[in-house]
Structure formats: C-alpha cells, structure tokens
Design a protein around this motif. Sequence first.
Motif, short mmCIF file in Angstrom:
data_model
loop_
_atom_site.label_atom_id
_atom_site.label_comp_id
_atom_site.label_asym_id
_atom_site.label_seq_id
_atom_site.Cartn_x
_atom_site.Cartn_y
_atom_site.Cartn_z
N LYS A 219 -5.71 10.09 -4.50
CA LYS A 219 -6.29 10.50 -2.73
C LYS A 219 -7.83 9.52 -2.84
N ARG B 47 0.59 3.25 8.90
CA ARG B 47 -0.69 3.61 7.19
C ARG B 47 -1.48 2.79 7.23
N CYS B 48 -0.90 1.07 7.25
CA CYS B 48 -2.08 1.08 6.94
C CYS B 48 -3.60 0.87 8.44
N LYS C 113 0.84 3.87 -2.36
CA LYS C 113 1.24 5.70 -2.81
C LYS C 113 2.02 6.44 -2.64
N GLU D 31 -3.86 -3.37 -2.68
CA GLU D 31 -5.54 -3.31 -2.66
C GLU D 31 -6.58 -4.00 -3.46
N TYR E 65 0.83 -1.34 -0.16
CA TYR E 65 -0.09 -0.07 0.27
C TYR E 65 0.41 1.49 -0.07
N GLU F 22 -4.10 3.48 10.03
CA GLU F 22 -4.73 4.11 9.98
C GLU F 22 -5.89 4.06 9.33
N HIS F 23 -5.53 3.22 8.06
CA HIS F 23 -6.51 3.79 7.00
C HIS F 23 -7.61 2.22 6.81
#
Length: 603
Positions: free
Chosen positions: A189, A40-41, A27, A100, A23, A43-44
């Motif tokens: 985004k 980061r993963c 990004k 993803e 991921y 958080e998302h």
Amino acid sequence: MLLYTRKAPPKAPKRRSRAGCTYCKEKKKKCDEVRPQCSRCAEHGIECAYEAVKPRQRKKREGPLGEGASDSNSGTCSLGRRFSEAGSDFVAEGDESDGEEEEAPSGKPGRGTLTVRPRSVYPNLAMISPYPAGSPLLEFCPPLFSEFSERPSRRALIDHFCNILSHLIVFREESGNPFQQLVLPLTQKSVPVMNAMYALASAHLEYQGVENPEKSLFFHNRAIQGLGKLIEHNGPGKVNRNEILAAIMLLVYYEVLVQRGHSNIVSVHLKGALTVLCADPDPTDATTAFLERAFRFYDVIAALSNGTAPLSAAPAPGCLQPFPPLGAHAASPLSSVDTLLGMSTTLWPIIHRLSDLLPLKRELELAVRFNDVMPKIAALRAEFESTTAAIETALAQWQPHLPPNFIPDGDDPNPARRNTGKSLNIPAGDTDPPPSPMSAPERARLHSILHNALAYRHSAFVYLYRTLYSYPRSHPAVQTNAHMALEHCVTTVAYAGPMGALLWPLFAAACEAVTTEDRSLAERAFSAIRKRQGMMNIERSWEIVQEVWRRADWADVVAGLPDEGRRRGSMQSMHSGNGELEDGQMDLWRQVSKDLGFNIVFG
C-alpha cells in the motif's frame, strides 16, 4: 503475518478485462476503464495511462537451467535460475511501464536484458538463510512474487531482498525474517516503501556485478520524492507512520551500502525518523518497535562513525529486551538474542554512552585551548572523567546472557558435553523438562553471535583508550584489546553465522593492528565479511585500514631516524597526510577517510 507458501484448493477461474490502466493492473484492482483518467487514478491523484492490449500468447517454459532448475512454483529455486528466467522474459516481452515510473535515468524506457559483470561470488546462505521464502502475501501465486509487480525485473529485486538481503542484516529468524514479516507487507500500500526496497536490492546487485535495466539511483530518487509527499500529507488518520519509518529505514540501509563520498544523508534520515518516533514515543505495534530498534542501532553507529553525539537518549540499563521474530517460541535457543543487536542488548546502553563522549572531549579541549572560565573547564573535566571511568567499569563487568542450554566451545571441560549442549544444572524438584539439545547449525549460529558481541566489547575498550584517553597505539591496553577483538571477529566468521553488524568492531580494532599476526587476522575477517555481505562500506573500510597501516608504519620509520632525517620525514608527513596525529586532532583513520573522500557509516 506468517510467511509460508501453501497450495490453495482449485478456484473457479476469474475473467477480467486486460484493457485497464497500468496503475490498476499493478495494484491488481478492477479498473472502470474511464478515459482519460479512471476513477481510481483520479482518487489517488496520479497520472492514468493505458497501453495497447496485446494478444494473449502461450509462453514456452524453458527446460532446466543448470543446477538451480526446479519446478516453476518452487519458493526455493536458486537465485541464478530466477535471474536467468527474468533475463529470458526481458528478451521476450521487454519491460513494460507500470504507470508509476516514467523513464530510466538514461532517458530510455527500461528495456533489455540483465547484464552480469563478474565481480564477487554470491554469499553461501546455507547457514544464514535456512528459511526459504516463497511469495509471502498470497498462498499460491505463480510466477514467484507476481503479486508485487508484473515486471520481471522488479520481481527479481523482491526475490533478492527476500532471499539474500533480508537474511544478511539480522541475527535471529527462527520463526521468520522480521523484514519479511513486518516491512515487506507495507509495500503493498506504500509506493515509497516499495521504491526504497527496489533501490536497496538493486544497489546490492549492482555492487555484485548484476545490472538491472532500471538503476538503483532511479528507484532511490523516486523513493525520496514519494517520501516527501508522504510526509507533507501526513496527519491524524491519513498516513500510517510505519510507512514513513520503513521507507526511511530502507533508505538508510541504501546510503550505508552505496557510500556516496562525504554525504551526511544518513544523519538527515535519522533525524527525520527520530522526529517521527518522538511525536508518539510509545510503540503501538511490532512493526514500530522493530523499526525503532533499527533506528537506535544506526543512531549509535552513525555517532561512532562521524564522531558526533547520538540523536537519541541512552536507554537505561536493563530496559532493552531482545526483540524476537513474530511467532518465536519463548523457549527458543535464541531467546536471549535480539534480532538486530544479537547478544549485545545489555551492552548497547554502555556503547551508546561511549559514543556520546567524543563531542564532550572536544568541548573540554576547546575550553582549555581558549582559556575559558575555570568553573566551566572544571565541570567539563569532572563530567568527562567520571563518565569514562563508569563506562570502563561497566565494560569490564559486562557478560553476555547465554541461553540456558548453550555452553560455548572451550568453556566446558567435558568434551562430550561441549558438543551437545547438555550441560545443565537443573534445581532439585524442578519439574520442567530440560531444553532439547541444539543442532550443529544452531550452535554454530550462537557461537557467531556470541563472538560478535565480545568483539564489540573489546573494540569499545579500544575506542575508549585510543580515542577518548588518547593512549598511543603501542599502549598495552590498546594492543591487548585490539588483538582480542580481532580474534573474536575471526571466530565470528569462522562459525559462518550472522555478520551484519561486525564492521564497526572489526574496523576499530584493525586500525590499531601493528603486528603481522593481528593484521593477518584483520585481513581474514575483512575478506570473509566482504564475500558474505557484499556491500560498499566494507570495501571502503578495508581501503582506509590499509592506508592507516601505511601511514602509521611511516611514522614509526620517521621516529627512528636521526634528528635531521626526522625533520625531513615530518615535513613529508605534513604534505602527504602521513604519520600519527597529535592530541586534540582527529583520529588518524578519520584523517585518512577525509583525505580519501569517504564518509563511512560502519553499519
């Protein structure tokens, strides 16, 4: 955002770990490499996946690949070469997961080469794509579109969207393409917007005979799932509504392109989009205004296609102003041209009101059939008659607004001025210099846009007389306007300009064509836009037109038989769906569409 490619000054090379999660790689973000889930993963709220680190290998560049070969950093290399490069990358690297997507619909990871099935020729974009697109989000980024994805197959889809599709669905782009300027940046985004764009580009390629390892339906399903989550978590300050609108708009284009049977998903998408728009009716930026114009276009086209009322209210006369691309000069030769409506901006309120009348007519017919109370019948009849009369007058009086230095071929008696566009009436004392003469491509483009608008006007008359007034096909008002609409459609394609919105006027007029001349005009126009646009709804529309002709011709044969033969022919018509329909029933083309299992949206 301006879309151009500029070579940036040399920068110090950045060294980064290649052991980050998929991921973060996708990004282009630094990964803290915490396992089993990086921050980061976490958080998302997405699954975090790591791949084995491959040793660095220096790739050999292929030599020139035919005519389209050029420098690897060029933003103008041909589509054929880009797919050749993508195919070689598939063989060398396979198709790595980006964290993803899980699997292609076949159940196997997306590996393999592009499969090309010869079906139709890619459109010649010499006229409609004069603005080559490099990677639009970074100043200099080899290979092309690598800022969107590390996967060659997906970069090829972005390439196709930028360099083919985005040019096929707009009228105006002298300072840039609005889909690239306003919609494409949202993909950075918003995963649902990106997947919707992948689905649209992939579906268009599949129709052309180019098969991607990941099917368009795979991207479509992922876009739908992501859009649902986006809407579910929407709230003040949480999600930019432009992301929702852009994802829905791309899915509308997808559904119109693929034409899946009797699906009414386009109407569902339009309802969702208009709900979002109505929650905050004032456009806050250029992206919202552009997307709203696109939804209003499809709202009317879907109403004309399905025989339903539009979801939005008709705009007041004069309230629609041409929507330009970002950075367009006020004195542009295309200043009177709308990005999505062409020269039909002032005609569109009339067509919107026209599309609202078939449900009213049906309500009136049902009231009469079931002996409803007389005051209701009288009120419905008065509303229907007054509105149709007002629309007929408005269509008769409508004229397109032309640029000041544009004189259509045939309108200026002076041949020298006719080809230069220099016939200008400058008032005395006017100190402003006259606009510069137009180039031949500019004039050709304007002629296409003009005749597109005139085709809409005459097909609106055909719809008024045939569908609303129920005039027979042979009525002079129907035949005259059908012929004029077909002439304008053929002229539109002859000038090789934009054809993205031509399907409805062409279809409406072609269904009523009875003479060999008019049917030949229809066939020429359909052939040209099928080759240029490459979309399923055009092919399906042509199938319906031919079946309408067959059934209408059979009805004429039956009408000329003696009484006994006419009765036998009528019985055959009942069983095969042939022949003219009586008042109160659906149009013949709607019956044919139903029998063939198509639910066409003429966008």
